[in-house]
Design an enzyme around this catalytic site. Structure first.
Site, PDB file in Angstrom:
ATOM      1  N   GLY A   1       6.246  -2.778   3.098  1.00 17.73           N
ATOM      2  CA  GLY A   1       5.826  -3.116   4.449  1.00 17.73           C
ATOM      3  C   GLY A   1       6.517  -4.654   4.664  1.00 17.73           C
ATOM      4  O   GLY A   1       7.076  -5.274   3.896  1.00 17.73           O
ATOM      5  N   ASP A   2       5.452  -5.346   5.618  1.00 18.38           N
ATOM      6  CA  ASP A   2       6.052  -6.626   5.913  1.00 18.38           C
ATOM      7  C   ASP A   2       5.785  -7.531   4.775  1.00 18.38           C
ATOM      8  O   ASP A   2       6.693  -8.453   4.538  1.00 18.38           O
ATOM      9  CB  ASP A   2       5.063  -7.130   7.135  1.00 18.38           C
ATOM     10  CG  ASP A   2       5.609  -8.221   7.806  1.00 18.38           C
ATOM     11  OD1 ASP A   2       6.620  -8.217   8.374  1.00 18.38           O
ATOM     12  OD2 ASP A   2       4.837  -9.344   7.896  1.00 18.38           O
TER      13      ASP A   2
ATOM     14  N   ASP B   1       0.973   2.320   9.256  1.00 20.54           N
ATOM     15  CA  ASP B   1       0.469   1.740  10.400  1.00 20.54           C
ATOM     16  C   ASP B   1       1.608   1.566  11.592  1.00 20.54           C
ATOM     17  O   ASP B   1       1.138   1.431  12.768  1.00 20.54           O
ATOM     18  CB  ASP B   1       0.154   0.212  10.163  1.00 20.54           C
ATOM     19  CG  ASP B   1      -0.984   0.199   9.175  1.00 20.54           C
ATOM     20  OD1 ASP B   1      -1.562   1.208   9.040  1.00 20.54           O
ATOM     21  OD2 ASP B   1      -1.385  -1.129   8.746  1.00 20.54           O
TER      22      ASP B   1
ATOM     23  N   THR C   1       4.943   1.996   5.993  1.00 23.18           N
ATOM     24  CA  THR C   1       3.449   1.984   6.303  1.00 23.18           C
ATOM     25  C   THR C   1       3.125   2.966   7.193  1.00 23.18           C
ATOM     26  O   THR C   1       3.733   3.245   8.187  1.00 23.18           O
ATOM     27  CB  THR C   1       3.353   0.187   6.895  1.00 23.18           C
ATOM     28  OG1 THR C   1       1.961   0.506   7.356  1.00 23.18           O
ATOM     29  CG2 THR C   1       4.079   0.111   8.003  1.00 23.18           C
TER      30      THR C   1
ATOM     31  N   HIS D   1      -8.670   5.751   3.136  1.00 20.84           N
ATOM     32  CA  HIS D   1      -7.317   6.042   2.385  1.00 20.84           C
ATOM     33  C   HIS D   1      -7.171   7.639   2.449  1.00 20.84           C
ATOM     34  O   HIS D   1      -6.033   7.996   1.967  1.00 20.84           O
ATOM     35  CB  HIS D   1      -7.548   5.496   0.927  1.00 20.84           C
ATOM     36  CG  HIS D   1      -7.634   3.883   1.076  1.00 20.84           C
ATOM     37  ND1 HIS D   1      -8.792   3.557   1.361  1.00 20.84           N
ATOM     38  CD2 HIS D   1      -6.567   3.407   0.744  1.00 20.84           C
ATOM     39  CE1 HIS D   1      -8.577   2.074   1.239  1.00 20.84           C
ATOM     40  NE2 HIS D   1      -7.151   2.064   0.909  1.00 20.84           N
TER      41      HIS D   1
ATOM     42  N   GLN E   1      -5.803   8.795   4.806  1.00 27.10           N
ATOM     43  CA  GLN E   1      -4.710   8.755   5.853  1.00 27.10           C
ATOM     44  C   GLN E   1      -3.592   8.627   5.009  1.00 27.10           C
ATOM     45  O   GLN E   1      -2.237   8.594   5.453  1.00 27.10           O
ATOM     46  CB  GLN E   1      -4.941   7.440   6.842  1.00 27.10           C
ATOM     47  CG  GLN E   1      -6.006   8.051   7.882  1.00 27.10           C
ATOM     48  CD  GLN E   1      -6.427   6.867   8.566  1.00 27.10           C
ATOM     49  OE1 GLN E   1      -6.120   6.063   9.546  1.00 27.10           O
ATOM     50  NE2 GLN E   1      -7.700   6.003   7.981  1.00 27.10           N
TER      51      GLN E   1
ATOM     52  N   GLY F   1       0.826  -1.164   0.156  1.00 21.85           N
ATOM     53  CA  GLY F   1      -0.015  -0.196   0.103  1.00 21.85           C
ATOM     54  C   GLY F   1       0.923   1.364   0.086  1.00 21.85           C
ATOM     55  O   GLY F   1       1.705   1.371   0.507  1.00 21.85           O
TER      56      GLY F   1
HETATM   57  O1  F6P Z   1      -1.298  -1.594   5.650  1.00 19.48           O
HETATM   58  C1  F6P Z   1      -1.522  -0.380   4.987  1.00 19.48           C
HETATM   59  C2  F6P Z   1      -3.131  -0.273   5.079  1.00 19.48           C
HETATM   60  O2  F6P Z   1      -3.536   0.914   4.619  1.00 19.48           O
HETATM   61  C3  F6P Z   1      -3.652  -0.904   6.209  1.00 19.48           C
HETATM   62  O3  F6P Z   1      -3.804  -0.045   7.498  1.00 19.48           O
HETATM   63  C4  F6P Z   1      -5.075  -1.152   5.522  1.00 19.48           C
HETATM   64  O4  F6P Z   1      -5.977  -2.226   6.321  1.00 19.48           O
HETATM   65  C5  F6P Z   1      -4.683  -1.698   4.329  1.00 19.48           C
HETATM   66  O5  F6P Z   1      -3.557  -1.008   4.035  1.00 19.48           O
HETATM   67  C6  F6P Z   1      -5.796  -1.109   3.161  1.00 19.48           C
HETATM   68  O6  F6P Z   1      -5.582  -1.881   2.022  1.00 19.48           O
HETATM   69  P1  F6P Z   1      -6.086  -1.429   0.565  1.00 19.48           P
HETATM   70  O7  F6P Z   1      -5.220  -0.227   0.098  1.00 19.48           O
HETATM   71  O8  F6P Z   1      -5.937  -2.733  -0.458  1.00 19.48           O
HETATM   72  O9  F6P Z   1      -7.549  -1.167   0.836  1.00 19.48           O
END
Ligand code: F6P
Length: 362
Positions: free
Chosen positions: A116-117, A141, A139, A286, A288, A14
């Site tokens: 990220g991970d 997060d 991330t 998103h 954020q 992401g």
């Molecule tokens: O890991 C980053 C993150 O933004 C998480 O906080 C969230 O759960 C996920 O990605 C959302 O993913 P997507 O962009 O696929 O909706």
């Protein structure tokens, strides 16, 4: 010093504010070493699909303040288990040899992976195949083990805190309970920090499964004290004691298929029913992840980008650059991947001391 002539850079998973600042720092540091830089488009998918182009100074100028990533990204593709869509749905194939061939055809000898991970695991796979790789922890997060901060987190917290300030005034006017659902699947860093900064009355995080009665008790205690509104910050990964997380959707061809969401709305309805106070939920989603990085994130991202290239040039591989005690260090990927970093329970003491409830104590 290792004499690489060509280094690749990719953004995986992401997106997050500060990615461009890292790309810029990686490229400029490489130029300083006299090394060519190659940008891999669209994350690990682009590596398999051969979407790789050389980056020049003009490509990375003027991008420091820009959110997103000039390279594009995806949180789906894994070259070691690559989803291929056929007539009968997805089949999965190991395409890592193809990915390596695409790099080698351009003379690319090492890779900086900003991710990220999930991306750390993939990067570690390439390292095991003998391809030098250094990763940068990304991330919003802030849940990557081995580093005190991931870039993007500070920006996400600023966004959530501003949202809380806005919700505060309308909550107060209408005497309502306002819930803000923020991101954070396994760790409640964004909820915890924005809740502290934005004056949350209740903060719900995955680290502390909640008891519904405790949330109601906190709201009623405020009401009894003449405070007719309450602000609740809830991480998307928060769940009740003995219960489950709230799943919003399943993304079939994604390494991590589950997307969370909806716990805030569920709670808003229950709270209204049990307290009689009108309640509303806002999902920040998103927002954020978008927009311009804060100054803190730009500086951290830049430090990480420079350190990643320095580490490669020093002959390191299979490591992640990390922030520890305000110094940039390197840690082996094998020690950090698959190990989320949670909000330490001792840290909650400060919030509890000023009357914030985590929905666990009545
Ligand atoms: O890991 C980053 C993150 O933004 C998480 O906080 C969230 O759960 C996920 O990605 C959302 O993913 P997507 O962009 O696929 O909706």
């Amino acid at each position: 010093m290792t004499q690489y002539k060509n280094v690749g850079v990719l953004t995986g998973g992401g997106d997050c504010p500060g990615l461009n600042a890292v790309i810029r720092a990686v490229a400029r540091t490489c130029f300083g070493y006299g090394v060519k830089v190659w940008g891999v488009k669209n994350g690990f998918g682009g590596l398999v699909e051969n979407q790789i182009g050389e980056l020049f100074d003009h490509d990375i100028s003027g991008i420091l303040h820009r959110g997103g990533t000039i390279l594009g990204t995806t949180n789906r593709d894994n070259p070691f288990n690559y989803a291929i869509l056929g007539a009968n749905g997805y089949t999965y194939k190991d395409m890592s040899a193809q990915a390596l061939a695409n790099l080698k055809s351009r003379g690319i000898e090492a890779l900086v992976v900003i991710g990220g991970d999930g991306s750390l695991n993939i990067a570690s796979g390439f390292d095991k195949l003998g391809f030098p790789v250094v990763t940068v922890p990304k991330t919003i997060d802030n849940d990557i083990f081995g580093t005190e901060r991931t870039f993007g987190f500070d920006t996400a917290v600023a966004c959530a805190s501003e949202a809380l300030d806005r919700l505060h005034t309308t909550a107060e006017s209408h005497h309502r309970v306002m819930l803000l659902e923020v991101m954070g699947r396994y760790a409640g860093w964004i909820a915890f920090h924005s809740g502290m900064a934005g004056g949350g009355d209740v903060i719900l995080i995955p680290e502390v499964p909640y008891k519904f009665e405790a949330i109601v008790a906190a709201i009623n205690a405020r009401k009894a004290a003449g405070k007719l509104f309450s602000l609740i910050v809830v991480a998307e990964g928060a769940y009740p004691q003995g219960g489950e997380v709230t799943v919003a959707r399943i993304v079939e061809n994604s390494a991590e298929k589950i997307r969370l969401g909806g716990v805030g709305e569920k709670l808003a309805r229950q709270i209204e029913e049990h307290t009689g106070i009108e309640s509303r939920c806002t999902v920040l989603g998103h927002l954020q992840r978008g927009g311009s990085p804060t100054a803190y994130d730009r500086v951290l991202a830049t430090r990480y980008g420079v350190a990643a290239v320095d580490a490669l040039m020093a002959g390191k591989t299979g490591v992640m650059v990390a922030l520890q005690k305000n110094k940039i260090v390197t840690v082996p990927i094998k020690d950090v991947a698959g190990n989320p970093s949670n909000v330490p329970l001792e840290a909650l003491r400060v919030a509890r001391a000023i009357g914030i409830s985590f929905g666990d104590e009545v």
